[in-house]
Design a protein around this motif. Structure first.
Motif, PDB file in Angstrom:
ATOM      1  N   ARG A  13      44.826   0.214   3.045  1.00 60.23           N
ATOM      2  CA  ARG A  13      44.967  -0.442   4.361  1.00 60.23           C
ATOM      3  C   ARG A  13      45.403   0.560   5.424  1.00 60.23           C
ATOM      4  N   ASN A  14      46.316   1.455   5.066  1.00 61.29           N
ATOM      5  CA  ASN A  14      46.761   2.468   6.029  1.00 61.29           C
ATOM      6  C   ASN A  14      45.612   3.374   6.453  1.00 61.29           C
ATOM      7  N   LEU A  15      44.785   3.774   5.506  1.00 63.79           N
ATOM      8  CA  LEU A  15      43.632   4.609   5.839  1.00 63.79           C
ATOM      9  C   LEU A  15      42.633   3.849   6.707  1.00 63.79           C
ATOM     10  N   ALA A  16      42.498   2.550   6.457  1.00 63.30           N
ATOM     11  CA  ALA A  16      41.535   1.734   7.199  1.00 63.30           C
ATOM     12  C   ALA A  16      41.885   1.623   8.681  1.00 63.30           C
ATOM     13  N   PHE A  22      32.482   0.926   9.303  1.00 60.53           N
ATOM     14  CA  PHE A  22      31.896   0.844   7.961  1.00 60.53           C
ATOM     15  C   PHE A  22      32.929   1.198   6.894  1.00 60.53           C
ATOM     16  N   THR A  23      33.616   2.312   7.095  1.00 66.15           N
ATOM     17  CA  THR A  23      34.624   2.754   6.140  1.00 66.15           C
ATOM     18  C   THR A  23      35.800   1.790   6.108  1.00 66.15           C
ATOM     19  N   LEU A  27      37.286   0.045   2.777  1.00 68.48           N
ATOM     20  CA  LEU A  27      38.685   0.250   2.391  1.00 68.48           C
ATOM     21  C   LEU A  27      39.428  -1.075   2.277  1.00 68.48           C
ATOM     22  N   LEU A  28      39.157  -2.001   3.193  1.00 66.06           N
ATOM     23  CA  LEU A  28      39.816  -3.303   3.124  1.00 66.06           C
ATOM     24  C   LEU A  28      39.341  -4.105   1.907  1.00 66.06           C
TER      25      LEU A  28
END
Length: 66
Positions: A13-16, A22-23, A27-28
């Protein structure tokens, strides 16, 4: 093991937050799968495939010639 998956879900979630659309979606989705695995008794863990049936040994007892 639940804490392990919860940590991975939060990391995804932090990366998202800073990812392209799209990514972010991927990620979610990944975070959601990790959340399911983190809940005890949810069946989200990996299961082993059923054992393979063994053919009768008579099929292998020939001379080896076709």
């Amino acid at each position: 093991m639940e804490e392990f998956y919860r940590g991975f879900a939060q990391r995804a979630r932090n990366l998202a937050e800073n990812a392209d659309p799209f990514t972010r979606r991927r990620l979610l989705d990944l975070a959601q799968r990790y959340d399911l695995k983190s809940k005890p008794g949810s069946g989200g863990g990996r299961t082993l495939p059923p054992p393979r049936a063994m053919p009768p040994t008579a099929l292998f007892s020939g001379s080896g010639e076709a």
